[in-house]
Each structure stands twice: as structure tokens, then as C-alpha cells.
Scaffold this motif. Sequence first.
Motif, PDB file in Angstrom:
ATOM      1  N   GLY B 150      -2.628  -3.795 -90.445  1.00 14.43           N
ATOM      2  CA  GLY B 150      -3.346  -4.687 -91.359  1.00 14.43           C
ATOM      3  C   GLY B 150      -4.451  -5.470 -90.652  1.00 14.43           C
ATOM      4  N   GLY B 151      -4.284  -5.684 -89.354  1.00 15.89           N
ATOM      5  CA  GLY B 151      -5.254  -6.478 -88.584  1.00 15.89           C
ATOM      6  C   GLY B 151      -6.292  -5.643 -87.871  1.00 15.89           C
ATOM      7  N   ASN B 152      -6.370  -4.336 -88.184  1.00 16.22           N
ATOM      8  CA  ASN B 152      -7.397  -3.508 -87.562  1.00 16.22           C
ATOM      9  C   ASN B 152      -8.774  -4.089 -87.919  1.00 16.22           C
ATOM     10  OD1 ASN B 152      -8.290  -1.359 -86.022  1.00 16.22           O
ATOM     11  ND2 ASN B 152      -8.265   0.115 -87.717  1.00 16.22           N
ATOM     12  N   GLY B 153      -9.628  -4.324 -86.914  1.00 14.77           N
ATOM     13  CA  GLY B 153     -10.933  -4.941 -87.165  1.00 14.77           C
ATOM     14  C   GLY B 153     -10.932  -6.458 -87.017  1.00 14.77           C
ATOM     15  N   ARG B 154      -9.799  -7.033 -86.616  1.00 15.05           N
ATOM     16  CA  ARG B 154      -9.699  -8.493 -86.488  1.00 15.05           C
ATOM     17  C   ARG B 154     -10.726  -9.045 -85.490  1.00 15.05           C
ATOM     18  NH1 ARG B 154      -4.114  -9.509 -85.287  1.00 15.05           N
ATOM     19  NH2 ARG B 154      -3.795  -9.758 -87.524  1.00 15.05           N
ATOM     20  N   ALA B 155     -11.071  -8.245 -84.488  1.00 22.59           N
ATOM     21  CA  ALA B 155     -11.946  -8.730 -83.412  1.00 22.59           C
ATOM     22  C   ALA B 155     -13.311  -9.174 -83.923  1.00 22.59           C
ATOM     23  CB  ALA B 155     -12.130  -7.636 -82.354  1.00 22.59           C
ATOM     24  N   TYR B 156     -13.677  -8.757 -85.128  1.00 26.15           N
ATOM     25  CA  TYR B 156     -15.020  -9.042 -85.631  1.00 26.15           C
ATOM     26  C   TYR B 156     -15.095 -10.291 -86.496  1.00 26.15           C
ATOM     27  CZ  TYR B 156     -15.515  -4.328 -83.896  1.00 26.15           C
ATOM     28  OH  TYR B 156     -15.494  -3.237 -83.088  1.00 26.15           O
ATOM     29  N   PHE B 157     -13.969 -10.957 -86.713  1.00 23.10           N
ATOM     30  CA  PHE B 157     -14.013 -12.179 -87.523  1.00 23.10           C
ATOM     31  C   PHE B 157     -14.501 -13.353 -86.684  1.00 23.10           C
ATOM     32  CE2 PHE B 157     -11.105  -9.729 -90.225  1.00 23.10           C
ATOM     33  CZ  PHE B 157     -11.588 -10.039 -91.492  1.00 23.10           C
ATOM     34  N   ASN B 158     -15.239 -14.235 -87.336  1.00 26.97           N
ATOM     35  CA  ASN B 158     -15.743 -15.421 -86.674  1.00 26.97           C
ATOM     36  C   ASN B 158     -15.725 -16.598 -87.653  1.00 26.97           C
ATOM     37  OD1 ASN B 158     -16.913 -16.945 -84.607  1.00 26.97           O
ATOM     38  ND2 ASN B 158     -18.965 -16.613 -85.420  1.00 26.97           N
ATOM     39  N   PRO B 159     -15.008 -17.687 -87.355  1.00 32.70           N
ATOM     40  CA  PRO B 159     -14.191 -17.935 -86.165  1.00 32.70           C
ATOM     41  C   PRO B 159     -13.096 -16.884 -86.006  1.00 32.70           C
ATOM     42  CG  PRO B 159     -14.337 -19.909 -87.558  1.00 32.70           C
ATOM     43  CD  PRO B 159     -14.940 -18.797 -88.327  1.00 32.70           C
ATOM     44  N   GLY B 160     -12.599 -16.782 -84.791  1.00 33.23           N
ATOM     45  CA  GLY B 160     -11.577 -15.782 -84.509  1.00 33.23           C
ATOM     46  C   GLY B 160     -10.305 -16.047 -85.300  1.00 33.23           C
ATOM     47  N   ALA B 161      -9.540 -14.990 -85.464  1.00 30.71           N
ATOM     48  CA  ALA B 161      -8.253 -15.092 -86.152  1.00 30.71           C
ATOM     49  C   ALA B 161      -7.167 -14.739 -85.138  1.00 30.71           C
ATOM     50  CB  ALA B 161      -8.218 -14.131 -87.336  1.00 30.71           C
ATOM     51  N   SER B 162      -6.040 -15.433 -85.240  1.00 22.39           N
ATOM     52  CA  SER B 162      -5.011 -15.259 -84.211  1.00 22.39           C
ATOM     53  C   SER B 162      -4.335 -13.908 -84.336  1.00 22.39           C
ATOM     54  CB  SER B 162      -3.976 -16.377 -84.310  1.00 22.39           C
ATOM     55  OG  SER B 162      -3.297 -16.330 -85.536  1.00 22.39           O
ATOM     56  N   GLY B 163      -3.938 -13.376 -83.200  1.00 25.43           N
ATOM     57  CA  GLY B 163      -3.278 -12.076 -83.162  1.00 25.43           C
ATOM     58  C   GLY B 163      -4.011 -11.146 -82.217  1.00 25.43           C
ATOM     59  N   ASN B 164      -3.541  -9.928 -82.138  1.00 24.83           N
ATOM     60  CA  ASN B 164      -4.211  -8.951 -81.283  1.00 24.83           C
ATOM     61  C   ASN B 164      -5.613  -8.674 -81.815  1.00 24.83           C
ATOM     62  OD1 ASN B 164      -2.342  -7.841 -79.122  1.00 24.83           O
ATOM     63  ND2 ASN B 164      -1.022  -7.840 -80.935  1.00 24.83           N
ATOM     64  N   GLN B 165      -6.565  -8.620 -80.900  1.00 21.85           N
ATOM     65  CA  GLN B 165      -7.969  -8.457 -81.308  1.00 21.85           C
ATOM     66  C   GLN B 165      -8.318  -6.974 -81.399  1.00 21.85           C
ATOM     67  OE1 GLN B 165      -9.882 -11.343 -82.230  1.00 21.85           O
ATOM     68  NE2 GLN B 165      -7.732 -11.983 -82.223  1.00 21.85           N
ATOM     69  N   TRP B 166      -7.756  -6.322 -82.421  1.00 22.34           N
ATOM     70  CA  TRP B 166      -8.040  -4.915 -82.667  1.00 22.34           C
ATOM     71  C   TRP B 166      -9.509  -4.752 -83.021  1.00 22.34           C
ATOM     72  CZ3 TRP B 166      -3.698  -2.319 -81.552  1.00 22.34           C
ATOM     73  CH2 TRP B 166      -2.458  -2.928 -81.793  1.00 22.34           C
ATOM     74  N   GLY B 404     -14.554 -10.792 -96.511  1.00 20.41           N
ATOM     75  CA  GLY B 404     -13.924 -12.104 -96.639  1.00 20.41           C
ATOM     76  C   GLY B 404     -13.098 -12.577 -95.452  1.00 20.41           C
ATOM     77  N   TRP B 405     -13.585 -13.645 -94.822  1.00 21.05           N
ATOM     78  CA  TRP B 405     -12.841 -14.245 -93.712  1.00 21.05           C
ATOM     79  C   TRP B 405     -11.482 -14.708 -94.224  1.00 21.05           C
ATOM     80  CZ3 TRP B 405     -10.332 -18.699 -92.399  1.00 21.05           C
ATOM     81  CH2 TRP B 405     -10.076 -18.904 -91.029  1.00 21.05           C
ATOM     82  N   ASN B 406     -10.464 -14.553 -93.412  1.00 18.38           N
ATOM     83  CA  ASN B 406      -9.121 -15.050 -93.755  1.00 18.38           C
ATOM     84  C   ASN B 406      -8.440 -15.487 -92.469  1.00 18.38           C
ATOM     85  OD1 ASN B 406      -7.190 -12.506 -93.038  1.00 18.38           O
ATOM     86  ND2 ASN B 406      -9.117 -11.765 -93.882  1.00 18.38           N
ATOM     87  N   PRO B 407      -7.486 -16.434 -92.584  1.00 21.12           N
ATOM     88  CA  PRO B 407      -6.982 -17.099 -91.370  1.00 21.12           C
ATOM     89  C   PRO B 407      -6.403 -16.158 -90.319  1.00 21.12           C
ATOM     90  CG  PRO B 407      -6.258 -18.280 -93.335  1.00 21.12           C
ATOM     91  CD  PRO B 407      -6.921 -17.026 -93.817  1.00 21.12           C
ATOM     92  N   ARG B 408      -5.843 -15.008 -90.724  1.00 18.72           N
ATOM     93  CA  ARG B 408      -5.230 -14.116 -89.754  1.00 18.72           C
ATOM     94  C   ARG B 408      -6.055 -12.840 -89.520  1.00 18.72           C
ATOM     95  NH1 ARG B 408      -0.330 -13.972 -88.007  1.00 18.72           N
ATOM     96  NH2 ARG B 408      -1.474 -12.698 -86.541  1.00 18.72           N
TER      97      ARG B 408
END
Lengths: 130, 423
Positions: B150-166, B404-408
Motif C-alpha cells: 500500500g505504501g509503494n511510492g511513499r518516497a515521493y510524498f512531501n512532507p514525508g510520510a512515516s514508514g519505509n520509503q518505497w 492526494g497527500w495522506n499522513p502515512r
Amino acid sequence: MTKLKFIACASLCAGAALVAVSAMAQQPFDPMRPAPNPLAPTLSAPQSGTTEIATDPELGDLPIGVGAEDTYYQCIACHSTAIIRQQRLTDARWDYLWDWMITEQGMYEPDDETKAIVLEYLKTHFSSER
Amino acid sequence: MSDRIQNEPTIDSEAGNSAEPTRRKFLKHTGLTAMGAYAGLAIPFGENLAAFAQGMDESDIMGTKEGLTLLGDRPLNAETPAHLLDDDITPYKHFFIRNNGGIPGTALDMNAEGWTLTIDGEVDTPLELSLADLQENFEVVTRRLVLECGGNGRAYFNPGASGNQWTTGAVGCADWTGVRLSDVLNAAGVKDSAVYTGHYGNDPHLSGDPEKVAISRGVPIEKAMEPDAIIAWEMNGEPVPAVHGFPLRLIVPGYPGSASQKFLTRISVRDQEHDGAKMTGYSYRLPAYPVAPGTEVPEEDMVVMTDMPVKSLITFPQSGTQASVGEATEVRGHAWAGSGDIASVDVSIDFGATWTAAQLEPAMNKFAWQRFRADLTLPQAGYYEVWARATDMNGVAQPPVVPGWNPRGYGNNMQHRIAMIAT
């Protein structure tokens, strides 16, 4: 025993600079580099990987600074420092994560002084706000 | 590979209180070393052999993978660079790793003796099924199914979202063999009161507290009763490897990978939305309404993430590859969506100003990824980006920017881009 990462980097970077001159024409830009999307309407860009920070290999490569040791021993009971080193969060998210780790994940709750030191360290080094 | 060997302590300690790991190391080392000595040679693919070997340590797992980027060693998480996902069927060595807890000893030992799957809760007849029960009493099916974190692509959110930066590589598509989840639930008899499933495995919590559950997620009963979800014991024709959930795991395609419980021991049918570990709070949840980046969303306004968004990945050529000016070059990849099949994939070499339709192959079955190909000709020497955009059957396409940015940091399906240099 303080073998700092920046020493190793200094020599590596010097070597890389030589290579870069000849390879410059082919040096590809990575359109998917893990940084903010250049098209996204964002405010501040976290400068990932642009400045090398001295880290301590004896503390799981956490950045050297006040609170590094407390943070290391507080966190590694459950997970390695790899997950910490990836983060760039708002202060509010760090506060939330602290409570989540205590209430949901069984983290040991230290005294208030240690808590303040660790959170200050995390908010200083793994922040999207500074 | 050499890292792995260096990292292992020598087998000399009498190791008072760590009998289990020591024994595993001993078994594995003796096994491979003895074989090497016998043949008088190093074993070229010894690492691959180890993927299915008994008595591994968790620290041995990365040695059985090739080319993955390690995001974290405890818990073990690693993603696959896009160009290593070019196969139609992702092989074990290139399949990403996502763990919320530790890898259980039963999996590391590849020991399924006495394994049972319990079906209980809102059912007429609770069941306790052995692997043989599953294999003999239900129709065995093989399905090609995408699994994506579910968090694939998390590395591109800004501000960052906690968790592995896939970045882009927490996805793979394998052939999974097992039985339909719906067949097993029907055998137990789902009551009208059923609302949700709750899944359990035997993976240990990171804290080491045996009372704590590493992860226990579920899906709406309607999703569970669709024919696509399976309880699998084989991945690509082999027993499900240790790190991917040996001996039994769920595959609930189209949902975040966390719904596909590994090391599966129990499915409890609930009369409410499941509230197991990582079902609540901000885990695998999205804000109920659009929020500005960085917003602190109240917990009660977070809703469970369901279908994964439409997505595509350019898997050939590797980003940065050179191509000859004026000559056609094949660009290809895969497209998939949590809503099912893909309607079309378009590619652009001018930053999305103009788009060209790619050829799109049909899916092997629903929720398999679909191959797209396009012959692209770069008109003059210089730097190009190839962008890919998939559209699902509802006409919903990938956005050019991080959605859409989201906290995680879930659900980022921005268009994938590679660099190509025309010479």
C-alpha cells in the motif's frame, strides 16, 4: 573509536569527481529520484543526499549529535536504525509516532528527560520542517 | 553475497542462550559447505538453493535475492528496481520483501508439520484444516496475481510520510497456487452477520512480546467472497518461500499487500470492521476527505484503504539507457489496477505534452498485470524522459503528479518515468 563516514566519503567523492568529467555527457538524470515531484505544488524541498552528514557506525550510522546514543538504545530494542534514517517527518508526526510506539507497539517508556532528548534528536535530523 | 558470509559469526560459540539461531546456522553451513567440499568446488547457485533450504536465519534472506534495494534489515524490507521487474512472472529472486514483524522459525525451517488453518467467528461450522485438507477437499487453482505494498511510492510524498520509503519497487506479479478463499469460507458457512474478515499469522512481533500481534488485517466480506482471492501454498510452482509466507498465505488481489496475510494460521469472520493490529489509527488508512500536504488528520477521520489505484511501470529499457537518434526502440512494462483490468496505456516522450497509445496485452486472469509495448523514436540527440500512463476500465488514469497527500503516504500512483539519452 570514531571512524566517521565523512572521512570515507571524502576519498570516494574525490574519486567520483574524476569519473564524472569523462562520463558527464552520459550521466543520466533520474526522473524518479526519491525527492519531491518537480511538478507538485510543494513548498520546501528536502535535500536528500545533497549534503553528507557525519554518522556514527557504532550507533547504527545515526547522525552524530546530541541525543544520538539515547535514540539508538531507545529504538533498537525493536527495529534497526534503517527505518529511522529513512524518515523526514513533521514534528507532529514524530510526537504521534512516539505515543503509537508506546501504546501499540510495546516500546519501553523512558523518563521524561530521555523522551525529550530523543524526540529533539529525531525532529532535528529526520524532519520535513528543517 | 560476500557481505552475507562476512556478517555471519563463526560457528564456534557454545552459545548458551541462543540455541535456535546457532543450530540453524550450523545446519545451513554444514549443508552447503559439505556439498562444496564434496564437489571440490564452490556452489555457483548456492544462494538460490538456500531460498528453499531448511534452517535459514532471517539475515540469510537477502542472499537469496538479486538486485533488490534493502530498505531495512529489522524488520526486513527490500524493493526491486524497475528494470528487474521486466519478467511477465516475477521470479523469487526479484520479488520485493515487506515484513511487519519477524520471520517465524517455522518458515525459516520450512517446517509445515502439524500446520492448521482455523476458520472461525461468524460461521456456521468453525473449521480446522490441515494443508492436506485444503489440498484434497477444495478445487486447486493457479492464478497470476499482483501483490503491491500500500505504501509503494511513499518516497515521493512531501512532507514525508512515516514508514519505509518505497520508490516504485514494492510490487511483483507471481503465479500463486492454492484454493479459493470463498470456497473455504463457504465450507464453513458464512452467517448473515458477517461483515469483515480478520487474518492472523504466526510471525513474531518486533518487540519480542509473544502477546503482541505483528499484523492482523482483513477485508470486507464481499471482497473475501470474490473468486479471485486465494489461500496459497505455492509461488511460481514452488512452496511459498520462507520470507513470502511459508507454508500458507492469503493473496487478496487488488488490495494493499498487507491484506494478503503471510504465515496464515487463522481467518476469523467478524461482525464488524476488523480491529486487529494495523487496521486502526493511521495504518493502511486514508483521510475521508482531501487534505493539504502535512495536515494533521484526526484519527476518527481516517478510513480503511481498499482498492489499490491504477498504475504502470516501465521495465525496459533501464532508466538512463542510450538509443540511436531516428531509430525505433521498444519500450515496455506492466500495468495493473485494484479495480481489475486495464483499458489502455499511453506513453509520452515530451513530458506529457503528447501521448501515443501503447500496445496492451490482455491479462492472463483478473488482477494479473498486463504487458504494454511501444516503439519509440527519439527525433534528435539529447535527453528524453519516457512517461507511462495507464487507464483502468472506469476511465480512471494515473496522474502526472503525486496524488492526494495522506499522513502515512499510501496510494501514490503517479506516472512512472525513465530517462533515455538519444545519441
